[in-house]
Design a protein around this motif. Structure first.
Motif, short mmCIF file in Angstrom:
data_model
loop_
_atom_site.label_atom_id
_atom_site.label_comp_id
_atom_site.label_asym_id
_atom_site.label_seq_id
_atom_site.Cartn_x
_atom_site.Cartn_y
_atom_site.Cartn_z
N SER A 62 69.26 23.68 30.31
CA SER A 62 69.47 23.27 31.69
C SER A 62 68.24 23.57 32.54
O SER A 62 67.87 22.79 33.43
N TYR A 63 67.57 24.70 32.26
CA TYR A 63 66.34 25.02 32.99
C TYR A 63 65.30 23.92 32.80
O TYR A 63 64.66 23.47 33.76
N SER A 64 65.16 23.47 31.57
CA SER A 64 64.20 22.40 31.28
C SER A 64 64.61 21.09 31.95
O SER A 64 63.76 20.34 32.45
N LEU A 65 65.91 20.80 31.94
CA LEU A 65 66.40 19.58 32.59
C LEU A 65 65.96 19.55 34.05
O LEU A 65 65.43 18.53 34.53
N TYR A 66 66.15 20.66 34.75
CA TYR A 66 65.86 20.67 36.18
C TYR A 66 64.35 20.74 36.45
O TYR A 66 63.86 20.06 37.36
N THR A 67 63.61 21.53 35.70
CA THR A 67 62.18 21.60 35.97
C THR A 67 61.47 20.29 35.64
O THR A 67 60.52 19.90 36.32
#
Length: 301
Positions: free
Chosen positions: A123-128
């Motif tokens: 999810s961190y990668s999705l948003y960044t």
């Protein structure tokens, strides 16, 4: 895949999807489930979001089945992204990105804010990748039931339940301290639909509101927050008042990791760390001048 608004008759299916998706990730990644109750307990998420923002619940339909769900909250100063869940069998097929792209399109030029697990790198990668940046870290904390609370912290003010007369002073305080405005959310907390919200305000000796803190006590979500406070002393007084009220279980609460005095005091109260979360923002962001305690329901960062 098709992105479309949530239909009223799909609340149970969405609750089951949130329950299954979230527990699946936590069990695989951290060895535990986050929802211990029934799938229908998670109805509190779509019911709250749809009550606040009808038509702002989105689902992805794939082969006639619900593959994912996400909620967003248009507010005066920003758009908040609420809970996002993808069915495990549809993971890594672009469902979450499809939902996020739709939310960003609806947001237009407004900043978009969310709170997500620092332990979920997907999810961190999705948003960044979508242009979000982490601006604040939080410790998820909980005080076990066998840890008695200390006496009420000494302050120069007092804590009492919020009333409708407090609404706009509370709204103005959050804008002054945190740079966001969301009168609709605060009105919902004070009006207390469903009977599981509890909101308190802190007033100084002159009667001015220097902080507020709400909580939800429901089988699907037991949490203290959101809230904003002028300083850590106000935050501790409000948190102590919330923790002193009998509940169906011991709630979690999020504390900024840089608030070392408050965290040290909470350890003295018996608090333990549960997880870490990040506030992520896409667009302009103003550093708070007070203390912010966010929540997962509804999320606004």
């Amino acid at each position: 895949m098709v992105v479309r608004p949530l239909n009223p008759g799909e609340v149970d299916a969405v609750a089951e999807l949130i329950h299954r998706s979230t527990n699946d990730w936590y069990k695989k990644s951290l060895g535990r489930e986050i929802f211990s109750g029934r799938p229908r307990d998670c109805r509190i998420f779509p019911e709250t979001y749809e009550s606040l923002d009808p038509g702002c619940g989105l689902v992805v339909e794939l082969d006639g089945k619900l593959a994912g769900v996400c909620f967003y909250h248009p507010r005066e100063t920003h758009v908040g992204v609420g809970i996002m869940a993808v069915a495990p069998e549809y993971a890594r097929q672009g469902v979450a990105r499809m939902l996020l792209d739709k939310v960003l399109a609806e947001a237009g030029t407004l900043p978009v804010r969310l709170v997500s697990s620092a332990m979920n790198l997907d999810s961190y990668s999705l948003y960044t990748r979508a242009g979000f940046g982490a601006v604040m870290a939080y410790q998820d904390m909980r005080i076990p039931s066998d840890a008695p609370l200390p006496p009420v912290p000494m302050t120069h003010g007092s804590v009492r339940p919020a009333t409708t007369a407090d609404l706009f002073p509370m709204v103005d305080l959050e804008e002054n301290l945190a740079g966001i405005r969301r009168a609709k959310d605060l009105a919902h907390f004070i009006q207390n639909p469903g009977g599981h919200w509890r909101t308190m305000v802190y007033r100084d000796q002159s009667g001015k509101i220097d902080g507020w803190l709400t909580s939800v006590d429901h089988a699907g979500c037991r949490m203290i927050g959101p809230g904003v406070m002028a300083d850590e002393h106000v935050a501790l007084a409000l948190l102590h008042a919330q923790l002193s009220v009998p509940r169906g279980g011991w709630p979690i609460f999020l504390v900024p990791t840089h608030e070392s005095y408050m965290i040290a005091e909470l350890y003295r109260w018996g608090a333990r760390n549960v997880e870490l979360h990040l506030m992520q923002v896409r667009g302009p962001y103003t550093q708070p001048t007070g203390l912010v305690m966010p929540s997962f329901l509804p999320e606004s960062g």
